[in-house]
Motif scaffolding. Structure first.
Motif, PDB file in Angstrom:
ATOM      1  N   PRO A  40     -33.789  -1.019   3.602  1.00 36.56           N
ATOM      2  CA  PRO A  40     -33.403  -0.406   4.870  1.00 36.56           C
ATOM      3  C   PRO A  40     -33.678  -1.294   6.084  1.00 36.56           C
ATOM      4  CG  PRO A  40     -35.076   0.924   3.744  1.00 36.56           C
ATOM      5  CD  PRO A  40     -34.809  -0.265   2.900  1.00 36.56           C
ATOM      6  N   CYS A  41     -34.715  -2.151   5.997  1.00 31.93           N
ATOM      7  CA  CYS A  41     -35.011  -3.086   7.080  1.00 31.93           C
ATOM      8  C   CYS A  41     -35.741  -4.293   6.480  1.00 31.93           C
ATOM      9  CB  CYS A  41     -35.842  -2.418   8.175  1.00 31.93           C
ATOM     10  SG  CYS A  41     -37.409  -1.763   7.606  1.00 31.93           S
TER      11      CYS A  41
ATOM     12  N   PRO B  97     -31.717  11.818  -4.277  1.00 30.47           N
ATOM     13  CA  PRO B  97     -32.285  12.420  -3.066  1.00 30.47           C
ATOM     14  C   PRO B  97     -32.930  11.392  -2.121  1.00 30.47           C
ATOM     15  CG  PRO B  97     -33.186  13.463  -5.042  1.00 30.47           C
ATOM     16  CD  PRO B  97     -32.321  12.335  -5.491  1.00 30.47           C
ATOM     17  N   GLU B  98     -33.510  10.335  -2.660  1.00 30.76           N
ATOM     18  CA  GLU B  98     -34.163   9.319  -1.836  1.00 30.76           C
ATOM     19  C   GLU B  98     -33.172   8.536  -0.986  1.00 30.76           C
ATOM     20  OE1 GLU B  98     -34.575   9.778  -5.028  1.00 30.76           O
ATOM     21  OE2 GLU B  98     -36.688   9.807  -5.556  1.00 30.76           O
ATOM     22  N   PHE B  99     -31.904   8.585  -1.344  1.00 31.81           N
ATOM     23  CA  PHE B  99     -30.863   7.849  -0.632  1.00 31.81           C
ATOM     24  C   PHE B  99     -30.047   8.762   0.284  1.00 31.81           C
ATOM     25  CE2 PHE B  99     -26.974   5.216  -0.397  1.00 31.81           C
ATOM     26  CZ  PHE B  99     -27.560   4.019  -0.006  1.00 31.81           C
ATOM     27  N   ALA B 100     -30.365  10.062   0.327  1.00 30.30           N
ATOM     28  CA  ALA B 100     -29.558  11.056   1.052  1.00 30.30           C
ATOM     29  C   ALA B 100     -29.361  10.713   2.523  1.00 30.30           C
ATOM     30  CB  ALA B 100     -30.183  12.440   0.910  1.00 30.30           C
ATOM     31  N   ASP B 101     -30.374  10.150   3.183  1.00 25.74           N
ATOM     32  CA  ASP B 101     -30.243   9.840   4.611  1.00 25.74           C
ATOM     33  C   ASP B 101     -29.237   8.721   4.878  1.00 25.74           C
ATOM     34  OD1 ASP B 101     -32.001   8.009   3.397  1.00 25.74           O
ATOM     35  OD2 ASP B 101     -33.006   7.580   5.303  1.00 25.74           O
ATOM     36  N   GLN B 102     -28.863   7.963   3.866  1.00 23.00           N
ATOM     37  CA  GLN B 102     -27.903   6.876   4.013  1.00 23.00           C
ATOM     38  C   GLN B 102     -26.457   7.305   3.729  1.00 23.00           C
ATOM     39  OE1 GLN B 102     -28.918   3.743   5.012  1.00 23.00           O
ATOM     40  NE2 GLN B 102     -30.952   4.627   5.206  1.00 23.00           N
ATOM     41  N   LEU B 103     -26.271   8.496   3.148  1.00 18.84           N
ATOM     42  CA  LEU B 103     -24.938   8.928   2.711  1.00 18.84           C
ATOM     43  C   LEU B 103     -23.885   8.962   3.812  1.00 18.84           C
ATOM     44  CD1 LEU B 103     -25.786  11.641   0.047  1.00 18.84           C
ATOM     45  CD2 LEU B 103     -25.016   9.293  -0.322  1.00 18.84           C
TER      46      LEU B 103
END
Length: 116
Positions: free
Chosen positions: A19-20, A45-51
């Motif tokens: 992510p950074c 679920p750990e990738f949900a914020d990137q969807l």
């Protein structure tokens, strides 16, 4: 037919993203055989914020850019690529300005070039 026979076989894949700078994340995922890259990412679920950015991301499998519709195989590694923040050539110039001595490449020894 029993419950175990009705379930689709699962395969194991790996998801790697950063992510950074300096933050590399790695997850082992179990997905249904024949699942696509997109299906695997949406089920994580750990990738949900990137969807929300999924359509604009550069995504590959084992270092090769692939479309989201690519079917996964056992032990594939899904890689999410970040955009470069600095041009690699400019980065090298900046490093050279800080320390102008020549850096020997491990692929081309200096022995034959400077008479050692």
């Amino acid at each position: 037919m029993g419950h175990a026979e009705a379930a689709a076989p699962a395969i194991q894949v790996e998801l790697v993203w950063s992510p950074c700078a300096g933050d590399v994340r790695r997850l082992e995922l179990r997905v249904a055989e024949g699942a696509t890259i997109e299906q695997a990412l949406r089920a994580c679920p750990e990738f949900a914020d990137q969807l929300p950015r999924l359509g604009t991301m550069k995504i590959g499998v084992w270092g090769r850019l692939m479309p989201l519709s690519t079917a996964l195989r056992e032990r594939d590694r899904i890689e999410i690529y970040r955009s470069l923040t600095v041009d690699p050539k400019e980065s090298r110039r900046l490093r050279f300005r800080k320390s102008p001595e020549r850096v020997a490449s491990r692929h081309r020894p200096l022995g034959g070039k400077i008479g050692l």
